[in-house]
Structure formats: structure tokens, C-alpha cells
Design a protein around this motif. Structure first.
Motif, PDB file in Angstrom:
ATOM      1  N   UNK A 234       0.819  -1.203   0.000  1.00 54.23           N
ATOM      2  CA  UNK A 234       0.000   0.000   0.000  1.00 54.23           C
ATOM      3  C   UNK A 234       0.856   1.257   0.000  1.00 54.23           C
ATOM      4  N   UNK A 235       1.986   1.179   0.701  1.00 51.07           N
ATOM      5  CA  UNK A 235       2.868   2.342   0.794  1.00 51.07           C
ATOM      6  C   UNK A 235       3.397   2.743  -0.583  1.00 51.07           C
ATOM      7  N   UNK A 236       3.877   1.760  -1.353  1.00 55.55           N
ATOM      8  CA  UNK A 236       4.437   2.128  -2.657  1.00 55.55           C
ATOM      9  C   UNK A 236       3.342   2.562  -3.634  1.00 55.55           C
ATOM     10  N   UNK A 237       2.171   1.929  -3.560  1.00 59.13           N
ATOM     11  CA  UNK A 237       1.081   2.323  -4.437  1.00 59.13           C
ATOM     12  C   UNK A 237       0.710   3.792  -4.230  1.00 59.13           C
ATOM     13  N   UNK A 238       0.523   4.167  -2.977  1.00 51.20           N
ATOM     14  CA  UNK A 238       0.110   5.542  -2.689  1.00 51.20           C
ATOM     15  C   UNK A 238       1.245   6.535  -2.938  1.00 51.20           C
TER      16      UNK A 238
ATOM     17  N   UNK B 108      -7.614  -2.572   5.979  1.00 53.48           N
ATOM     18  CA  UNK B 108      -8.521  -1.450   5.738  1.00 53.48           C
ATOM     19  C   UNK B 108      -8.105  -0.238   6.573  1.00 53.48           C
ATOM     20  N   UNK B 109      -7.643  -0.498   7.795  1.00 56.01           N
ATOM     21  CA  UNK B 109      -7.177   0.598   8.639  1.00 56.01           C
ATOM     22  C   UNK B 109      -5.973   1.293   8.038  1.00 56.01           C
ATOM     23  N   UNK B 110      -5.043   0.511   7.490  1.00 53.92           N
ATOM     24  CA  UNK B 110      -3.864   1.110   6.854  1.00 53.92           C
ATOM     25  C   UNK B 110      -4.265   1.874   5.596  1.00 53.92           C
ATOM     26  N   UNK B 111      -5.232   1.356   4.863  1.00 57.68           N
ATOM     27  CA  UNK B 111      -5.708   2.063   3.668  1.00 57.68           C
ATOM     28  C   UNK B 111      -6.283   3.427   4.033  1.00 57.68           C
ATOM     29  N   UNK B 112      -6.991   3.469   5.153  1.00 58.55           N
ATOM     30  CA  UNK B 112      -7.537   4.757   5.604  1.00 58.55           C
ATOM     31  C   UNK B 112      -6.400   5.688   6.036  1.00 58.55           C
ATOM     32  N   UNK B 113      -5.435   5.126   6.725  1.00 62.11           N
ATOM     33  CA  UNK B 113      -4.295   5.922   7.198  1.00 62.11           C
ATOM     34  C   UNK B 113      -3.518   6.523   6.029  1.00 62.11           C
ATOM     35  N   UNK B 114      -3.357   5.756   4.953  1.00 64.24           N
ATOM     36  CA  UNK B 114      -2.591   6.207   3.789  1.00 64.24           C
ATOM     37  C   UNK B 114      -3.452   6.931   2.755  1.00 64.24           C
ATOM     38  N   UNK B 115      -4.743   7.082   3.037  1.00 61.99           N
ATOM     39  CA  UNK B 115      -5.689   7.731   2.138  1.00 61.99           C
ATOM     40  C   UNK B 115      -5.795   6.999   0.799  1.00 61.99           C
ATOM     41  N   UNK B 116      -5.667   5.685   0.843  1.00 60.72           N
ATOM     42  CA  UNK B 116      -5.784   4.858  -0.354  1.00 60.72           C
ATOM     43  C   UNK B 116      -7.217   4.845  -0.872  1.00 60.72           C
ATOM     44  N   UNK B 117      -8.173   4.751   0.024  1.00 55.49           N
ATOM     45  CA  UNK B 117      -9.564   4.617  -0.386  1.00 55.49           C
ATOM     46  C   UNK B 117     -10.067   5.815  -1.198  1.00 55.49           C
TER      47      UNK B 117
END
Length: 280
Positions: free
Chosen positions: A154-158, A194-203
Motif C-alpha cells: 500500500x505504501x508504494x502504491x500511494x 482497511x485501517x492502513x488504507x484509511x491511514x494512507x488515504x488509499x480509499x
């Protein structure tokens, strides 16, 4: 939920949309042209417009998908130019058909310097989107982890998205089989993911989902799709996944194996039941 499946365009774009609707889908994915070629297609604009209007009438969402040979990290300058022209053509067709965007796999770099792969990918995407003024976005899909393991976290995607010259023209497509194969999701840790996605603003940039079970176990780095509930991920994990509020309203598209002409109709019903009625 806007659940659907991949459909063929062998009879044209509007017929693809009608096929999806007949199967009970509320979303669908299509290849804008031959999926094994990087050629540029001169498409029937009237057919594309009819598709757009039909989808608007029926409340169908659609996404397109680039051809299999597309690699955003290619080191061959001639191939890179052909790829850019092909993906721009896909964007134009997607726009004409009223699609949300065009799904493209995160790049694969075959060299030893992975950083060079990221640079090539960023440059390629910038050049594809330079001058693009349509509403259709380029949707980056997470990888299953083959080769250099690029495009799996998720980190590299965002972070890579933020490095593009025009990130507002880029969104994400989350593939569940790829996420499972790469170890991003192990089937029981979706709450943490899902929590990490919210943290990284992925959603906020997530525009579509490829809903696929996996033939192989998590962290296998092997990409082979199974029908929902008949693979290593299983119904319970998918039911939990489908409860995620941020997924509601997005196109959730099956790319699972077909067992008959209308087999996806039954699978769409199954997924809808998981989303609506799961009791655990």
C-alpha cells in the motif's frame, strides 16, 4: 453494491453492456480492443456512444482494461512509444463508452535496479496522461508479486501515485487475488489492511475492485484466479471484505473462471448474498 463481471466485446460495446445487464450485473469490465495486441484501434464511435447511453439508462458502471502486453516499466524505447499510444487509445475508447477508467497493472521491471523501474513507470504514466483531458482515469492495479515484487504494498502504491505529474488523473483498482498472493491480505487481517488504507488515504483514490478468489495460498506470489468461495480465500473472508463502507458504490468486477456462458450470473448472485446477508 455495483457487482458485475468481465464481458466480451466481440459483438460491440453496447452489446457487451447488454450482456452484463442480462447476467444481473450492475458493473462490468471490457477490453477496448484485442487484449493480446498493443495496436491502436479505430473504433465505432456510434457503438461507443450507444454503450454510454445504455449504461446511463440502466445504472451500469464500467471499467476498461489494457492489453496483456502492457508494461509500464519497459526499457525498450520503441516498445515504450507503442505502449503509450496503445494506452492513450484505451483511454479514448473508455471515455467514449462512459467508463470510469482503464485498469493497468503496476509495472514489472526485469533489471536489477528496482529504483530504475519506478522511474521508468513514473515517466511512462506522465507521458501517457500529458494532454489527456477526459474524465476516464488510469487505474493502477496492485501486482501479485511475481519477479521484482513491485506494486505489492500500500505504501508504494500511494507514494508512486503522488509522484506522478498529474495524480488526479490516476486512481487504483484493487485485485483481491493479487493482494492475497502478494501477502498484502492473508484472508483474516482485512480489518488491519482497511485501517492502513484509511491511514494512507488509499480509499479516496480507489475506483474499482477486481473480486477474485485464489487457487494458491497467501504469499505464494502466484496469480491464478478461482471462483468466489472456491479458492484459498473463501466466503467468510470475502463477506468481511464486502462489508467495507468505502467499497459501496464502486464497480466490483469478477474476473473468475467461467464454467458456462451464464455462469457469472450465479456467481454475481452469490457475491450479492455475501454482501447483504452474511451472518458468519
Amino acid at each position: 453494491m455495483q457487482i458485475g463481471c468481465h464481458v466480451s466485446i466481440r459483438n460491440g460495446y453496447v452489446e457487451a453492456a447488454k450482456t452484463a445487464y442480462r447476467l444481473g450485473a450492475r458493473a462490468f469490465q471490457f477490453f477496448p480492443k484485442n487484449p493480446r495486441s498493443l495496436g491502436v484501434k479505430i473504433y465505432d464511435e456510434r457503438d461507443a456512444e450507444a454503450c454510454r447511453l445504455y449504461c446511463a439508462e440502466k445504472g451500469l458502471l464500467s471499467i476498461a482494461h489494457t492489453a496483456y502486453p502492457v508494461n509500464l516499466c519497459t526499457i525498450d524505447p520503441e516498445l515504450a512509444q507503442i505502449t503509450k499510444e496503445s494506452v492513450r487509445n484505451d483511454l479514448a475508447i473508455a471515455e467514449a463508452c462512459g467508463a470510469i477508467g482503464v485498469v493497468v497493472h503496476f509495472g514489472h521491471h526485469k533489471g536489477s535496479d528496482v529504483l530504475e523501474g519506478y522511474k521508468l513507470m513514473i515517466q511512462m504514466v506522465n507521458e501517457i496522461l500529458d494532454g489527456w483531458g477526459g474524465r476516464a482515469k488510469l487505474l493502477i492495479e496492485n501486482n501479485a508479486g511475481q519477479g521484482s515484487r513491485m506494486g505489492t504494498t500500500l505504501e508504494e502504491l500511494t507514494q508512486v501515485r503522488e509522484l506522478f505529474a498529474e495524480p488526479h488523473k490516476v486512481g487504483f483498482c484493487l485485485d483481491t487475488c493479487h493482494g492475497f498472493a502478494s501477502g498484502l491480505w492473508n484472508g483474516s487481517n482485512w480489518g488491519k489492511d482497511a485501517g492502513k488504507m484509511r491511514e494512507l488515504d488509499y480509499f479516496s483514490s480507489l475506483c474499482a475492485v477486481h473480486l477474485n478468489d485464489s487457487v494458491y495460498q497467501t504469499s505464494s506470489f502466484r496469480d491464478r484466479h478461482a471462483q468466489i468461495g472456491k479458492g484459498m480465500i473463501g466466503d467468510e473472508a470475502f463477506a468481511t471484505f464486502l462489508q467495507t463502507p468505502e467499497l459501496h458504490g464502486l464497480p466490483v468486477v469478477l474476473e473468475t473462471p467461467k464454467t458456462g456462458e451464464d455462469s457469472h450470473a450465479e456467481e454475481i448472485r452469490h457475491v450479492r448474498e455475501l454482501a447483504d446477508n452474511w451472518q458468519g
